[in-house]
Design a protein around this motif. Structure first.
Motif, mmCIF file in Angstrom:
data_model
loop_
_atom_site.group_PDB
_atom_site.id
_atom_site.type_symbol
_atom_site.label_atom_id
_atom_site.label_comp_id
_atom_site.label_asym_id
_atom_site.label_seq_id
_atom_site.Cartn_x
_atom_site.Cartn_y
_atom_site.Cartn_z
ATOM 1 N N VAL A 136 17.817 -53.164 86.294
ATOM 2 C CA VAL A 136 18.294 -52.229 85.242
ATOM 3 C C VAL A 136 16.999 -51.532 84.803
ATOM 4 O O VAL A 136 16.237 -52.307 83.936
ATOM 5 C CB VAL A 136 19.303 -52.726 84.207
ATOM 6 N N GLN A 137 17.042 -50.341 84.846
ATOM 7 C CA GLN A 137 15.626 -49.664 84.092
ATOM 8 C C GLN A 137 15.983 -48.127 83.756
ATOM 9 O O GLN A 137 16.743 -47.523 83.943
ATOM 10 C CB GLN A 137 14.458 -49.621 85.320
ATOM 11 N N ALA A 138 15.548 -48.159 82.450
ATOM 12 C CA ALA A 138 15.625 -46.679 81.738
ATOM 13 C C ALA A 138 14.640 -45.745 82.605
ATOM 14 O O ALA A 138 13.586 -46.056 82.812
ATOM 15 C CB ALA A 138 15.441 -46.906 80.284
ATOM 16 N N THR A 139 15.122 -44.798 82.847
ATOM 17 C CA THR A 139 14.388 -43.694 83.520
ATOM 18 C C THR A 139 14.176 -42.240 82.916
ATOM 19 O O THR A 139 13.576 -41.629 83.660
ATOM 20 C CB THR A 139 14.890 -43.558 85.059
ATOM 21 N N ARG A 140 14.746 -42.011 81.715
ATOM 22 C CA ARG A 140 14.751 -40.929 81.041
ATOM 23 C C ARG A 140 15.044 -40.944 79.696
ATOM 24 O O ARG A 140 15.922 -41.860 79.104
ATOM 25 C CB ARG A 140 15.932 -39.895 81.737
ATOM 26 N N TYR A 141 14.077 -40.333 78.873
ATOM 27 C CA TYR A 141 14.327 -40.073 77.437
ATOM 28 C C TYR A 141 14.500 -38.589 77.239
ATOM 29 O O TYR A 141 13.771 -37.714 77.917
ATOM 30 C CB TYR A 141 12.835 -40.736 76.985
ATOM 31 N N ASP A 147 5.751 -46.084 89.750
ATOM 32 C CA ASP A 147 4.589 -46.501 89.672
ATOM 33 C C ASP A 147 4.068 -46.724 88.297
ATOM 34 O O ASP A 147 2.728 -46.205 88.058
ATOM 35 C CB ASP A 147 3.265 -45.971 90.786
ATOM 36 N N ASN A 148 4.876 -46.905 87.189
ATOM 37 C CA ASN A 148 4.660 -47.007 85.722
ATOM 38 C C ASN A 148 4.281 -45.352 85.405
ATOM 39 O O ASN A 148 3.294 -45.432 84.454
ATOM 40 C CB ASN A 148 3.746 -48.165 85.502
ATOM 41 N N ARG A 149 4.526 -44.455 85.983
ATOM 42 C CA ARG A 149 4.033 -43.128 85.657
ATOM 43 C C ARG A 149 5.187 -42.267 85.410
ATOM 44 O O ARG A 149 6.295 -42.313 86.106
ATOM 45 C CB ARG A 149 3.335 -42.555 86.752
ATOM 46 N N TRP A 192 -3.439 -33.091 90.875
ATOM 47 C CA TRP A 192 -2.018 -32.464 90.134
ATOM 48 C C TRP A 192 -1.387 -33.716 89.429
ATOM 49 O O TRP A 192 -0.954 -33.581 88.176
ATOM 50 C CB TRP A 192 -1.206 -31.536 91.146
ATOM 51 N N LEU A 193 -1.194 -34.820 90.111
ATOM 52 C CA LEU A 193 -0.291 -35.786 89.821
ATOM 53 C C LEU A 193 -1.135 -36.698 88.389
ATOM 54 O O LEU A 193 -0.578 -36.866 87.602
ATOM 55 C CB LEU A 193 -0.200 -37.036 90.973
ATOM 56 N N ASP A 194 -2.344 -36.719 88.592
ATOM 57 C CA ASP A 194 -3.334 -37.122 87.594
ATOM 58 C C ASP A 194 -3.076 -36.287 86.263
ATOM 59 O O ASP A 194 -3.061 -36.963 85.293
ATOM 60 C CB ASP A 194 -4.880 -37.360 87.872
ATOM 61 N N ALA A 195 -3.057 -35.155 86.301
ATOM 62 C CA ALA A 195 -2.759 -34.312 85.184
ATOM 63 C C ALA A 195 -1.533 -34.110 84.731
ATOM 64 O O ALA A 195 -1.267 -33.719 83.426
ATOM 65 C CB ALA A 195 -3.453 -32.864 85.647
ATOM 66 N N HIS A 196 -0.464 -34.468 85.396
ATOM 67 C CA HIS A 196 0.984 -34.315 85.080
ATOM 68 C C HIS A 196 1.782 -35.785 84.932
ATOM 69 O O HIS A 196 3.004 -35.705 84.910
ATOM 70 C CB HIS A 196 1.656 -33.427 86.134
ATOM 71 N N ARG A 197 1.208 -36.967 84.998
ATOM 72 C CA ARG A 197 1.832 -38.153 85.097
ATOM 73 C C ARG A 197 1.003 -38.836 84.196
ATOM 74 O O ARG A 197 -0.180 -38.899 83.924
ATOM 75 C CB ARG A 197 1.827 -38.636 86.404
ATOM 76 N N PHE A 198 1.836 -39.812 83.112
ATOM 77 C CA PHE A 198 1.221 -40.387 82.067
ATOM 78 C C PHE A 198 2.079 -41.939 82.024
ATOM 79 O O PHE A 198 2.803 -42.129 82.601
ATOM 80 C CB PHE A 198 1.549 -39.796 80.796
ATOM 81 N N ASP A 199 1.368 -42.910 81.282
ATOM 82 C CA ASP A 199 2.008 -44.027 81.003
ATOM 83 C C ASP A 199 3.023 -43.522 79.836
ATOM 84 O O ASP A 199 3.241 -42.486 79.391
ATOM 85 C CB ASP A 199 0.900 -44.962 80.385
ATOM 86 N N LEU A 200 4.259 -44.447 79.552
ATOM 87 C CA LEU A 200 5.150 -44.220 78.732
ATOM 88 C C LEU A 200 4.616 -43.580 77.378
ATOM 89 O O LEU A 200 5.100 -42.799 76.899
ATOM 90 C CB LEU A 200 6.198 -45.136 78.794
ATOM 91 N N ASP A 201 3.987 -44.560 76.839
ATOM 92 C CA ASP A 201 3.397 -44.122 75.506
ATOM 93 C C ASP A 201 2.764 -42.785 75.324
ATOM 94 O O ASP A 201 3.098 -42.112 74.351
ATOM 95 C CB ASP A 201 2.571 -45.373 74.862
ATOM 96 N N THR A 202 1.765 -42.445 76.303
ATOM 97 C CA THR A 202 1.260 -41.059 76.146
ATOM 98 C C THR A 202 2.305 -39.964 76.837
ATOM 99 O O THR A 202 2.309 -39.056 76.000
ATOM 100 C CB THR A 202 0.303 -41.139 77.254
ATOM 101 N N ALA A 203 3.153 -40.146 77.422
ATOM 102 C CA ALA A 203 4.133 -39.128 77.798
ATOM 103 C C ALA A 203 5.174 -38.840 76.622
ATOM 104 O O ALA A 203 5.451 -37.752 76.010
ATOM 105 C CB ALA A 203 4.962 -39.691 79.006
#
Length: 135
Positions: free
Chosen positions: A30-35, A59-61, A90-101
């Motif tokens: 079970v994993q949360a996937t959306r906030y 991948d934790n992004r 593009w991915l590096d600019a638009h994907r983050f760890d959860l805290d940053t996101a």
């Protein structure tokens, strides 16, 4: 050996003992996937159009999304391209760890505008509807 000296049963052992899972059957993950991040109350009539979501992309992004757009690290919004069109930059600019996101989504939420109406406008209109007895 007393009952206190026995190791505690795991949840899996308890579930197997109750017949809720077959021995050797894989345990579901079970994993949360959306906030959802929003400055409007969740029960507000306009809430859904002002929301920003933080969505897991593997991948934790995480992606910060609003409709079909993704927030970039520089604060700009870009349409999310098809996976085959996304390069590493593009991915590096638009994907983050959860805290940053979540931080970026919280910073962007008060700035959301819908059809020229700001979050402040939407909150004011909701208060006016409430005072008029219309919700």
């Amino acid at each position: 050996m007393t009952d206190q000296s026995k190791p505690a049963m795991t949840m899996r052992e308890i579930r197997e003992g109750l017949g809720h899972v077959e021995p050797g059957q894989p345990e579901p993950i079970v994993q949360a996937t959306r906030y959802t991040v929003n400055c409007l109350p969740e029960d507000g009539i306009d809430s859904h159009v002002f929301e920003i979501t933080v969505e897991y992309r593997g991948d934790n992004r995480w992606a910060v999304k609003r409709h079909s757009q993704c927030l970039a690290a520089d604060g700009t919004w870009d349409y999310e391209m098809r996976p085959s069109e996304r390069d590493d930059d593009w991915l590096d600019a638009h994907r983050f760890d959860l805290d940053t996101a979540l931080k970026l989504a919280k910073e962007a939420a008060p700035k959301v505008t819908v059809n020229g109406f700001t979050v402040a406008d939407a909150l004011r209109m909701a208060q006016q509807r409430k005072e008029a007895g219309r919700g």
